[in-house]
Design an enzyme around this catalytic site. Structure first.
Site: not given
Ligand code: PLP
Length: 346
Positions: A75, A77-79, A81
């Site tokens: 997403v 705000q992906s941690n 990624l």
């Protein structure tokens, strides 16, 4: 089990062991069990979090296959990624990511550009917008095909870095915990943590069932999909047990996913999350995030208040990281902070 784990290729990315910390003020405030926190928010790379442990095994396979480019999905705000982006920067690999743009409704303006998104850009992640309605697995495969046609050697990391190799990172975490319990002279009745794409819980469950069978693992559903999360944890735990050539007794029955703390949906703030983030900050100086650790901690607090643990129990909260996303959720905290300090107008 240990032999297969040690024989699996692994690269060093995380600062380990992560600290194990007692929380006296939080424990006293809740008037329940002794609470410890395992600081996997401090795994180091790219501001840390639980994916760094998983990436030690997954990226070892990618390098072993000669990959020069990584593809994944997450997403905005992906941690996940952000941690892959940091790891690929450190290893000198290209990173192309499907960024799911519309999973969380009614977001702050900061959601699109601050927090993890800012860090992704600094780590030089190449982002491709992808709707939540699209099949992200197909999207990643098509992206990898295009990169292959350009002469690249892509390697796809699944959503959340949750496959057998990723879950090994959390079997390894249990091994680490066994040693820390000896050096800290403590033991735990339960481990509580935020659970989403299943890799963390599968690794913990298989590791604990083998090495620390008295410890119960409680995954807090943060996706508002507790049945799906449990199904995925059961599936991955069984795959992991097959890989490790070791099937602990009653594996499926040990898997508990706690519902009721995700609120209306993934990434949507809840009053319980705001309370949990505030309590950890005010009582212990610990920073949680609004999407994962904050809802996981809300689950821990809820379970304590329901009497799930006694005062004789000792509970470990696994802090899985995610702190950068706090900056993308300012509005969730504005009213709370204003109530704490009425003179402060933010
Ligand atoms: C901060 C944080 N905590 C917990 C989780 C959940 O871990 P898992 O996806 O392995 O279930 C994630 C996953 O993205 C995360 O970013």
């Amino acid at each position: 089990m240990r032999d297969t784990l040690l024989a699996t290729p692994r690269i060093n990315l995380a600062e380990l062991p992560t600290p194990l910390q007692y929380c006296p003020r939080l424990s006293a405030y809740l008037d329940g069990p002794r609470i410890y926190v395992k600081r996997d928010d401090l795994t180091g790379l790219g501001l840390g979090g639980n994916k760094v442990r998983k990436l030690e095994f997954v990226l070892a396979e990618a390098l072993g296959q000669g990959a020069d480019t990584i593809v994944s999905a997450g997403v905005v705000q992906s941690n996940s990624l952000r941690q892959i982006a940091a790891a690929t920067a450190r290893l000198g690999l290209d990173f192309h990511a499907a960024v799911i743009t519309d999973r969380v409704p009614n977001v702050d303006p900061d959601y699109q550009e601050s927090g993890n998104m800012l860090l992704d850009a600094l780590f030089r992640m190449k982002a491709y917008p992808c709707s939540v309605k699209e099949d992200r697995v197909v999207f990643m495969q098509q992206l990898a095909d295009k990169l292959r046609q350009q002469g690249k050697k892509p390697y796809i990391i699944p959503y959340g870095v949750s496959n057998v190799l990723g879950a090994l990172g959390y079997v390894n975490c249990v091994l680490e915990l066994v040693m820390q319990m000896q050096s800290h002279a403590c033991s735990f009745d339960a481990i509580v943590h935020a659970s989403g794409s299943s890799g963390t819980q599968a690794g913990l469950v298989v590791g604990a069932a083998t090495l620390l069978p008295a410890i119960h693992i409680l995954g807090i559903d943060i996706d508002a999909e507790p049945e799906r999360v449990r199904r995925d944890v059961v599936h991955l735990s069984n795959e992991l047990a097959t890989y490790l050539r070791h099937r602990p007794a009653s594996l499926d029955e040990r898997i508990e996913v706690v519902a009721g703390y995700a609120g209306p949906g993934y990434g949507i703030p809840t009053p319980e999350m705001v309370e949990a983030v505030s309590l950890f900050a005010q009582l212990e100086g610990l920073v949680l995030d609004p999407v994962y650790a904050g809802k996981g901690a809300a689950g821990l607090i809820g379970l304590v208040r329901q009497g799930r643990f006694t005062k004789e129990d000792t509970v470990l909260f696994l802090h899985t990281g995610g702190m950068p996303a706090l900056y993308a959720y300012r509005s969730a905290f504005v009213r709370h902070i204003a109530a704490l300090s009425p003179e402060c107008d933010i």
